[in-house]
Design a protein around this motif. Structure first.
Motif, PDB file in Angstrom:
ATOM      1  N   THR A 103     -12.602 -30.642 -14.828  1.00 22.52           N
ATOM      2  CA  THR A 103     -11.338 -30.061 -14.292  1.00 22.52           C
ATOM      3  C   THR A 103     -11.514 -30.515 -12.649  1.00 22.52           C
ATOM      4  O   THR A 103     -12.587 -29.954 -12.092  1.00 22.52           O
ATOM      5  CB  THR A 103     -11.214 -28.812 -14.440  1.00 22.52           C
ATOM      6  OG1 THR A 103     -11.587 -28.345 -15.642  1.00 22.52           O
ATOM      7  CG2 THR A 103      -9.832 -28.256 -14.301  1.00 22.52           C
ATOM      8  N   HIS A 104     -10.394 -30.971 -12.015  1.00 26.80           N
ATOM      9  CA  HIS A 104     -10.409 -31.256 -10.690  1.00 26.80           C
ATOM     10  C   HIS A 104      -9.217 -31.396 -10.162  1.00 26.80           C
ATOM     11  O   HIS A 104      -8.179 -31.779 -10.851  1.00 26.80           O
ATOM     12  CB  HIS A 104     -11.324 -32.645 -10.546  1.00 26.80           C
ATOM     13  CG  HIS A 104     -10.614 -33.851 -11.375  1.00 26.80           C
ATOM     14  ND1 HIS A 104     -10.802 -34.110 -12.387  1.00 26.80           N
ATOM     15  CD2 HIS A 104     -10.028 -34.874 -11.051  1.00 26.80           C
ATOM     16  CE1 HIS A 104      -9.900 -34.872 -12.900  1.00 26.80           C
ATOM     17  NE2 HIS A 104      -9.594 -35.415 -12.000  1.00 26.80           N
ATOM     18  N   HIS A 105      -9.546 -31.157  -8.715  1.00 20.33           N
ATOM     19  CA  HIS A 105      -8.131 -31.292  -8.175  1.00 20.33           C
ATOM     20  C   HIS A 105      -8.533 -32.589  -7.057  1.00 20.33           C
ATOM     21  O   HIS A 105      -9.447 -32.587  -6.347  1.00 20.33           O
ATOM     22  CB  HIS A 105      -7.834 -30.166  -7.301  1.00 20.33           C
ATOM     23  CG  HIS A 105      -7.297 -29.003  -8.102  1.00 20.33           C
ATOM     24  ND1 HIS A 105      -6.098 -29.274  -8.960  1.00 20.33           N
ATOM     25  CD2 HIS A 105      -7.724 -27.992  -8.245  1.00 20.33           C
ATOM     26  CE1 HIS A 105      -5.832 -28.181  -9.587  1.00 20.33           C
ATOM     27  NE2 HIS A 105      -6.773 -27.208  -9.178  1.00 20.33           N
ATOM     28  N   SER A 106      -7.712 -33.825  -6.946  1.00 23.17           N
ATOM     29  CA  SER A 106      -7.895 -34.789  -6.022  1.00 23.17           C
ATOM     30  C   SER A 106      -6.810 -35.228  -5.401  1.00 23.17           C
ATOM     31  O   SER A 106      -5.727 -34.804  -5.759  1.00 23.17           O
ATOM     32  CB  SER A 106      -8.583 -35.719  -6.902  1.00 23.17           C
ATOM     33  OG  SER A 106      -7.901 -35.884  -8.133  1.00 23.17           O
ATOM     34  N   VAL A 107      -6.973 -36.074  -4.441  1.00 20.14           N
ATOM     35  CA  VAL A 107      -5.906 -36.761  -3.596  1.00 20.14           C
ATOM     36  C   VAL A 107      -6.009 -38.120  -3.808  1.00 20.14           C
ATOM     37  O   VAL A 107      -7.276 -38.672  -4.115  1.00 20.14           O
ATOM     38  CB  VAL A 107      -5.843 -36.335  -2.034  1.00 20.14           C
ATOM     39  CG1 VAL A 107      -7.288 -36.641  -1.516  1.00 20.14           C
ATOM     40  CG2 VAL A 107      -4.892 -37.156  -1.424  1.00 20.14           C
ATOM     41  N   GLN A 123     -10.603 -30.324  -3.380  1.00 16.06           N
ATOM     42  CA  GLN A 123     -10.490 -29.036  -4.009  1.00 16.06           C
ATOM     43  C   GLN A 123     -10.098 -27.967  -2.786  1.00 16.06           C
ATOM     44  O   GLN A 123      -9.072 -27.030  -2.953  1.00 16.06           O
ATOM     45  CB  GLN A 123     -11.883 -28.527  -4.719  1.00 16.06           C
ATOM     46  CG  GLN A 123     -11.822 -27.342  -5.113  1.00 16.06           C
ATOM     47  CD  GLN A 123     -10.944 -26.830  -6.500  1.00 16.06           C
ATOM     48  OE1 GLN A 123     -10.729 -27.829  -6.982  1.00 16.06           O
ATOM     49  NE2 GLN A 123     -10.302 -25.828  -6.713  1.00 16.06           N
ATOM     50  N   GLU A 124     -10.608 -28.070  -1.704  1.00 16.05           N
ATOM     51  CA  GLU A 124     -10.180 -27.128  -0.568  1.00 16.05           C
ATOM     52  C   GLU A 124      -8.811 -27.426  -0.297  1.00 16.05           C
ATOM     53  O   GLU A 124      -8.414 -26.312   0.183  1.00 16.05           O
ATOM     54  CB  GLU A 124     -11.031 -27.628   0.727  1.00 16.05           C
ATOM     55  CG  GLU A 124     -12.727 -28.032   0.387  1.00 16.05           C
ATOM     56  CD  GLU A 124     -12.805 -29.424  -0.148  1.00 16.05           C
ATOM     57  OE1 GLU A 124     -11.799 -30.184   0.313  1.00 16.05           O
ATOM     58  OE2 GLU A 124     -13.456 -29.907  -1.154  1.00 16.05           O
ATOM     59  N   ALA A 128      -6.412 -24.402  -0.179  1.00 14.30           N
ATOM     60  CA  ALA A 128      -5.580 -23.834   1.334  1.00 14.30           C
ATOM     61  C   ALA A 128      -3.966 -23.803   0.969  1.00 14.30           C
ATOM     62  O   ALA A 128      -3.483 -22.876   1.284  1.00 14.30           O
ATOM     63  CB  ALA A 128      -6.037 -24.772   2.319  1.00 14.30           C
ATOM     64  N   ILE A 129      -3.615 -24.806   0.243  1.00 19.82           N
ATOM     65  CA  ILE A 129      -1.992 -24.904  -0.039  1.00 19.82           C
ATOM     66  C   ILE A 129      -1.680 -23.721  -1.074  1.00 19.82           C
ATOM     67  O   ILE A 129      -0.507 -23.167  -1.161  1.00 19.82           O
ATOM     68  CB  ILE A 129      -1.889 -26.002  -0.590  1.00 19.82           C
ATOM     69  CG1 ILE A 129      -1.801 -27.383   0.487  1.00 19.82           C
ATOM     70  CG2 ILE A 129      -0.343 -26.181  -1.224  1.00 19.82           C
ATOM     71  CD1 ILE A 129      -1.651 -28.746  -0.227  1.00 19.82           C
ATOM     72  N   CYS A 130      -2.500 -23.451  -2.086  1.00 21.59           N
ATOM     73  CA  CYS A 130      -2.292 -22.416  -2.929  1.00 21.59           C
ATOM     74  C   CYS A 130      -2.308 -20.883  -1.987  1.00 21.59           C
ATOM     75  O   CYS A 130      -1.535 -19.931  -2.330  1.00 21.59           O
ATOM     76  CB  CYS A 130      -3.313 -22.244  -4.094  1.00 21.59           C
ATOM     77  SG  CYS A 130      -3.002 -23.414  -5.389  1.00 21.59           S
ATOM     78  N   ASP A 131      -3.171 -20.749  -1.186  1.00 24.31           N
ATOM     79  CA  ASP A 131      -3.056 -19.349  -0.393  1.00 24.31           C
ATOM     80  C   ASP A 131      -1.881 -19.429   0.572  1.00 24.31           C
ATOM     81  O   ASP A 131      -1.103 -18.360   0.380  1.00 24.31           O
ATOM     82  CB  ASP A 131      -4.211 -19.805   0.745  1.00 24.31           C
ATOM     83  CG  ASP A 131      -5.597 -19.361   0.092  1.00 24.31           C
ATOM     84  OD1 ASP A 131      -5.669 -18.912  -1.015  1.00 24.31           O
ATOM     85  OD2 ASP A 131      -6.610 -19.414   0.946  1.00 24.31           O
ATOM     86  N   ILE A 132      -1.257 -20.516   1.179  1.00 21.32           N
ATOM     87  CA  ILE A 132       0.028 -20.498   1.477  1.00 21.32           C
ATOM     88  C   ILE A 132       1.021 -20.155   0.888  1.00 21.32           C
ATOM     89  O   ILE A 132       1.968 -19.112   0.983  1.00 21.32           O
ATOM     90  CB  ILE A 132       0.173 -22.023   2.216  1.00 21.32           C
ATOM     91  CG1 ILE A 132      -0.736 -22.184   3.283  1.00 21.32           C
ATOM     92  CG2 ILE A 132       1.706 -22.138   2.713  1.00 21.32           C
ATOM     93  CD1 ILE A 132      -0.684 -23.825   3.956  1.00 21.32           C
ATOM     94  N   GLN A 141       3.730 -24.355  -9.338  1.00 19.37           N
ATOM     95  CA  GLN A 141       3.712 -24.979 -10.758  1.00 19.37           C
ATOM     96  C   GLN A 141       3.120 -26.237 -10.768  1.00 19.37           C
ATOM     97  O   GLN A 141       2.613 -26.630 -11.737  1.00 19.37           O
ATOM     98  CB  GLN A 141       5.210 -25.131 -11.217  1.00 19.37           C
ATOM     99  CG  GLN A 141       5.720 -23.528 -11.585  1.00 19.37           C
ATOM    100  CD  GLN A 141       5.367 -22.704 -12.784  1.00 19.37           C
ATOM    101  OE1 GLN A 141       5.195 -23.493 -13.704  1.00 19.37           O
ATOM    102  NE2 GLN A 141       4.676 -21.700 -12.157  1.00 19.37           N
ATOM    103  N   GLN A 142       3.444 -27.073  -9.589  1.00 19.21           N
ATOM    104  CA  GLN A 142       2.934 -28.285  -9.446  1.00 19.21           C
ATOM    105  C   GLN A 142       2.353 -28.903  -7.967  1.00 19.21           C
ATOM    106  O   GLN A 142       3.654 -28.622  -7.321  1.00 19.21           O
ATOM    107  CB  GLN A 142       3.815 -29.155 -10.429  1.00 19.21           C
ATOM    108  CG  GLN A 142       3.246 -30.731 -10.528  1.00 19.21           C
ATOM    109  CD  GLN A 142       4.274 -31.609 -10.547  1.00 19.21           C
ATOM    110  OE1 GLN A 142       5.486 -31.642 -10.970  1.00 19.21           O
ATOM    111  NE2 GLN A 142       3.866 -32.868 -10.028  1.00 19.21           N
ATOM    112  N   LEU A 143       1.353 -29.426  -8.029  1.00 17.38           N
ATOM    113  CA  LEU A 143       1.127 -30.017  -6.642  1.00 17.38           C
ATOM    114  C   LEU A 143       0.685 -31.418  -6.679  1.00 17.38           C
ATOM    115  O   LEU A 143      -0.259 -31.544  -7.505  1.00 17.38           O
ATOM    116  CB  LEU A 143       0.241 -29.006  -5.865  1.00 17.38           C
ATOM    117  CG  LEU A 143      -0.496 -29.476  -4.725  1.00 17.38           C
ATOM    118  CD1 LEU A 143       0.655 -29.585  -3.629  1.00 17.38           C
ATOM    119  CD2 LEU A 143      -1.448 -28.471  -4.235  1.00 17.38           C
TER     120      LEU A 143
END
Ligand SMILES: [Zn+2]
Ligand SMILES: [Zn+2]
Length: 156
Positions: A103-107, A123-124, A128-132, A141-143
């Motif tokens: 499971t990963h979050h990438s750009v 991931q960071e 950060a965006i989820c914190d905002i 819902q989707q980024l």
């Protein structure tokens, strides 16, 4: 795991790794990588460039003139759902996922010259965006993170 997309790399290794990972994931999830799904997956993995559905259809029709858009769309839906490919929203195109087994979050770093789309962990950035979003009482819902620019090869 490889995040490499330089022109000098041994791409056969990327394809082999991608196929093995895809087969293992389908086995674990108890879903079927049919020959057609696998063929479209291979076409997407032909290189590291983002490829559109119609481009895929054109290539597939050279092998099978009866191939229809719906064949492509169904296979793409399956591959997206299984986490084996990513949609490149800004290009309305697709790339193979570099590490589908975790499971990963990438750009996605997308080169506007050669259309290589390199997936790198971010991931960071997601946190950060989820914190905002949390601070603004917003339910995300989707980024999608896609950065356009020029890859190392195309900068010269
Ligand atoms: Zn991925
Ligand atoms: Zn480039």
């Amino acid at each position: 795991m490889t995040f490499s997309s330089e022109l000098t790399h041994d791409h056969a290794c990327c394809v082999t790794h991608a196929l093995e990972a895809a087969q293992a994931i389908c086995h674990t999830k108890n879903i079927r990588l049919t020959p057609m799904r696998q063929r479209i997956f291979e076409l997407i993995w032909a290189n590291h460039k983002a490829v559109g559905a119609y481009e895929l259809l054109e290539i597939l029709q050279r092998e099978d003139p009866k191939a229809k858009p719906v064949t492509i769309y169904r296979a793409l839906d399956f591959l997206l759902e299984a986490g084996l490919i990513h949609k490149v929203a800004s290009l309305n195109a697709f790339v193979g996922c570099s590490s589908p087994e975790i499971t990963h979050h990438s750009v996605l770093l997308i080169c506007d010259n050669c259309h290589n789309a390199k997936e790198v962990p971010a991931q960071e950035v997601y946190e950060a965006i989820c914190d905002i979003s949390t601070h603004n009482a917003f339910l995300p819902q989707q980024l999608t993170l896609e950065l356009h620019g020029y890859c190392k090869t195309c900068q010269t």
